[in-house]
Design a protein around this motif. Structure first.
Motif, PDB file in Angstrom:
ATOM      1  N   LEU A   8       0.833  -1.202   0.000  1.00  0.00           N
ATOM      2  CA  LEU A   8       0.000   0.000   0.000  1.00  0.00           C
ATOM      3  C   LEU A   8       0.868   1.252   0.000  1.00  0.00           C
ATOM      4  CD1 LEU A   8      -2.810   1.307   0.215  1.00  0.00           C
ATOM      5  CD2 LEU A   8      -2.563   1.156   2.710  1.00  0.00           C
ATOM      6  N   VAL A   9       1.880   1.272   0.844  1.00  0.00           N
ATOM      7  CA  VAL A   9       2.787   2.429   0.899  1.00  0.00           C
ATOM      8  C   VAL A   9       3.409   2.680  -0.465  1.00  0.00           C
ATOM      9  CG1 VAL A   9       4.981   3.261   1.843  1.00  0.00           C
ATOM     10  CG2 VAL A   9       3.282   2.229   3.360  1.00  0.00           C
ATOM     11  N   ARG A  10       3.846   1.610  -1.119  1.00  0.00           N
ATOM     12  CA  ARG A  10       4.456   1.739  -2.442  1.00  0.00           C
ATOM     13  C   ARG A  10       3.448   2.281  -3.451  1.00  0.00           C
ATOM     14  NH1 ARG A  10       3.708  -1.325  -6.431  1.00  0.00           N
ATOM     15  NH2 ARG A  10       2.933  -3.033  -5.135  1.00  0.00           N
ATOM     16  N   LEU A  11       2.228   1.781  -3.412  1.00  0.00           N
ATOM     17  CA  LEU A  11       1.203   2.192  -4.366  1.00  0.00           C
ATOM     18  C   LEU A  11       0.855   3.675  -4.201  1.00  0.00           C
ATOM     19  CD1 LEU A  11      -0.602   0.975  -6.590  1.00  0.00           C
ATOM     20  CD2 LEU A  11      -2.328   0.568  -4.829  1.00  0.00           C
ATOM     21  N   GLY A  19      -3.821   6.493  -6.147  1.00  0.00           N
ATOM     22  CA  GLY A  19      -3.377   5.303  -5.423  1.00  0.00           C
ATOM     23  C   GLY A  19      -4.442   4.646  -4.573  1.00  0.00           C
ATOM     24  N   TRP A  20      -5.283   5.453  -3.916  1.00  0.00           N
ATOM     25  CA  TRP A  20      -6.311   4.857  -3.058  1.00  0.00           C
ATOM     26  C   TRP A  20      -7.335   4.090  -3.882  1.00  0.00           C
ATOM     27  CZ3 TRP A  20      -5.333   4.203   1.778  1.00  0.00           C
ATOM     28  CH2 TRP A  20      -4.489   5.102   2.455  1.00  0.00           C
ATOM     29  N   ASP A  21      -7.727   4.648  -5.020  1.00  0.00           N
ATOM     30  CA  ASP A  21      -8.683   3.928  -5.853  1.00  0.00           C
ATOM     31  C   ASP A  21      -8.041   2.681  -6.452  1.00  0.00           C
ATOM     32  OD1 ASP A  21     -11.429   3.976  -6.836  1.00  0.00           O
ATOM     33  OD2 ASP A  21     -10.554   4.207  -8.831  1.00  0.00           O
ATOM     34  N   ASP A  22      -6.764   2.783  -6.815  1.00  0.00           N
ATOM     35  CA  ASP A  22      -6.052   1.604  -7.321  1.00  0.00           C
ATOM     36  C   ASP A  22      -6.009   0.506  -6.265  1.00  0.00           C
ATOM     37  OD1 ASP A  22      -5.575   2.969  -9.676  1.00  0.00           O
ATOM     38  OD2 ASP A  22      -3.559   3.614  -9.101  1.00  0.00           O
ATOM     39  N   ALA A  23      -5.798   0.892  -5.006  1.00  0.00           N
ATOM     40  CA  ALA A  23      -5.755  -0.093  -3.922  1.00  0.00           C
ATOM     41  C   ALA A  23      -7.101  -0.805  -3.784  1.00  0.00           C
ATOM     42  CB  ALA A  23      -5.370   0.589  -2.614  1.00  0.00           C
ATOM     43  N   SER A  86     -13.735   6.139  -5.915  1.00  0.00           N
ATOM     44  CA  SER A  86     -15.046   5.782  -6.454  1.00  0.00           C
ATOM     45  C   SER A  86     -15.319   4.291  -6.298  1.00  0.00           C
ATOM     46  CB  SER A  86     -15.136   6.179  -7.933  1.00  0.00           C
ATOM     47  OG  SER A  86     -14.136   5.524  -8.703  1.00  0.00           O
ATOM     48  N   THR A  87     -14.258   3.482  -6.323  1.00  0.00           N
ATOM     49  CA  THR A  87     -14.431   2.038  -6.132  1.00  0.00           C
ATOM     50  C   THR A  87     -14.890   1.741  -4.712  1.00  0.00           C
ATOM     51  OG1 THR A  87     -12.680   1.638  -7.755  1.00  0.00           O
ATOM     52  CG2 THR A  87     -13.287  -0.207  -6.331  1.00  0.00           C
ATOM     53  N   ALA A  88     -14.332   2.435  -3.736  1.00  0.00           N
ATOM     54  CA  ALA A  88     -14.758   2.264  -2.348  1.00  0.00           C
ATOM     55  C   ALA A  88     -16.213   2.673  -2.171  1.00  0.00           C
ATOM     56  CB  ALA A  88     -13.868   3.080  -1.422  1.00  0.00           C
ATOM     57  N   VAL A  89     -16.591   3.785  -2.764  1.00  0.00           N
ATOM     58  CA  VAL A  89     -17.963   4.270  -2.627  1.00  0.00           C
ATOM     59  C   VAL A  89     -18.951   3.285  -3.246  1.00  0.00           C
ATOM     60  CG1 VAL A  89     -19.568   6.058  -3.420  1.00  0.00           C
ATOM     61  CG2 VAL A  89     -17.362   6.701  -2.419  1.00  0.00           C
ATOM     62  N   GLN A  90     -18.601   2.730  -4.394  1.00  0.00           N
ATOM     63  CA  GLN A  90     -19.492   1.750  -5.009  1.00  0.00           C
ATOM     64  C   GLN A  90     -19.579   0.491  -4.152  1.00  0.00           C
ATOM     65  OE1 GLN A  90     -21.439   2.370  -7.808  1.00  0.00           O
ATOM     66  NE2 GLN A  90     -22.430   0.560  -6.921  1.00  0.00           N
TER      67      GLN A  90
END
Length: 220
Positions: A8-11, A19-23, A86-90
Motif C-alpha cells: 500500500l505504501v508503495r502504491l 493510489g487509493w482507488d487503485d488499492a 469511487s471504487t470504495a464508494v461503489q
C-alpha cells in the motif's frame, strides 16, 4: 510492517492522486475489518455521552461504510459518508443495499468527494463527525488542514468522535498509516474544543487490541 502495508505504501507513493482507488480495485485494503468498530458501537449504545439523535453526521474516508450504517441505525442521524475512491464508494453502496440494515429508516448517502475540497453552507454544518483511519491515512503535512476542515464542517455543540488507530507505530516508518498519537489531533484542532471522553475501548477487534484509543471532543 506487513506485506500488505508495504504494498500500500508503495502504491500511494507511486500514484498519490489515484493510489487509493487503485488499492480498492485490487483489493489491497488491510484496514478493512469487515464490520463496524466495536468501540463506536459500544459508545453509542452506552449512552455515556449525549450524542445527537437528530441532524447530520459526516464520515470522511468511509471505505465500505460499516460505521456509517452503525451511526444511522443507532442514532438516527442522516449520514453523509465520503471517500476519494469511487471504487470504495461503489463497494459501500453495494454492501449497504445487500445488508439487512439497508431498509427504510436508515439514512446514509455514500458520495465520492475530496474531504479537503468539501464544503457546506453554515446552516448545513454537521452535528457529528467520525474519524477512523482517515487522519492516519493522510500525510502529516495535511493534518493542520484536517483540523481546519473539521472546525469548518462541525456546528458549535457538535461532536467529533476519533477512534485513534493504529497506535504504537514506529516514529520513522513510512505511511500510510502514519505515526500517530492522540495528542496529534489536539495539536491541529486548536482552541474551541472540549474533550469529553478519552479511554481505551473495552471491546476491540482482536487484532486491534491495545492499538486504539477512543477520544471524543465537543465543539464549543
Amino acid at each position: 510492517m506487513s506485506i500488505a502495508n508495504k504494498d500500500l505504501v508503495r502504491l500511494i507513493k507511486e500514484s498519490p492522486a489515484s493510489g487509493w482507488d487503485d488499492a480498492w480495485k485490487i483489493g489491497l485494503t488491510p484496514w478493512d475489518s469487515g464490520d463496524a468498530q466495536p468501540a463506536l458501537r459500544d459508545l453509542i449504545l452506552s449512552n455515556e455521552l449525549d450524542l445527537p439523535k437528530v441532524g447530520r453526521a459526516l464520515i470522511p474516508g468511509c471505505g465500505r461504510g460499516y460505521d456509517a450504517t452503525c451511526i444511522t441505525s443507532h442514532l438516527g442521524l442522516d449520514v453523509l459518508a465520503i471517500d476519494i475512491s469511487s471504487t470504495a464508494v461503489q463497494a459501500a453502496r453495494d454492501r449497504f443495499d445487500r445488508s439487512s440494515s439497508g431498509v427504510p429508516g436508515t439514512k446514509v448517502s455514500f458520495e465520492v468527494a475530496d474531504f479537503f475540497e468539501f464544503s457546506v453552507p453554515d446552516g448545513q454544518r454537521f452535528d457529528l463527525i467520525y474519524d477512523y483511519t482517515f487522519f492516519v491515512a493522510i500525510p502529516p503535512v495535511l493534518r493542520s488542514d484536517w483540523g481546519k476542515q473539521i472546525s469548518a464542517l462541525l456546528r458549535p455543540g457538535g461532536y467529533l468522535i476519533t477512534l485513534v488507530f493504529p497506535l504504537n507505530l514506529p516514529v520513522d516508518e513510512s505511511g500510510p498509516p502514519f505515526f500517530v498519537k492522540p495528542e496529534h489531533y489536539v495539536d491541529v484542532l486548536g482552541e474551541g474544543w472540549e474533550k469529553v471522553l478519552d479511554k481505551i475501548p473495552e471491546n476491540s477487534i482482536p487484532r486491534y487490541v491495545g492499538r486504539e484509543r477512543l477520544v471524543v471532543y465537543r465543539k464549543l
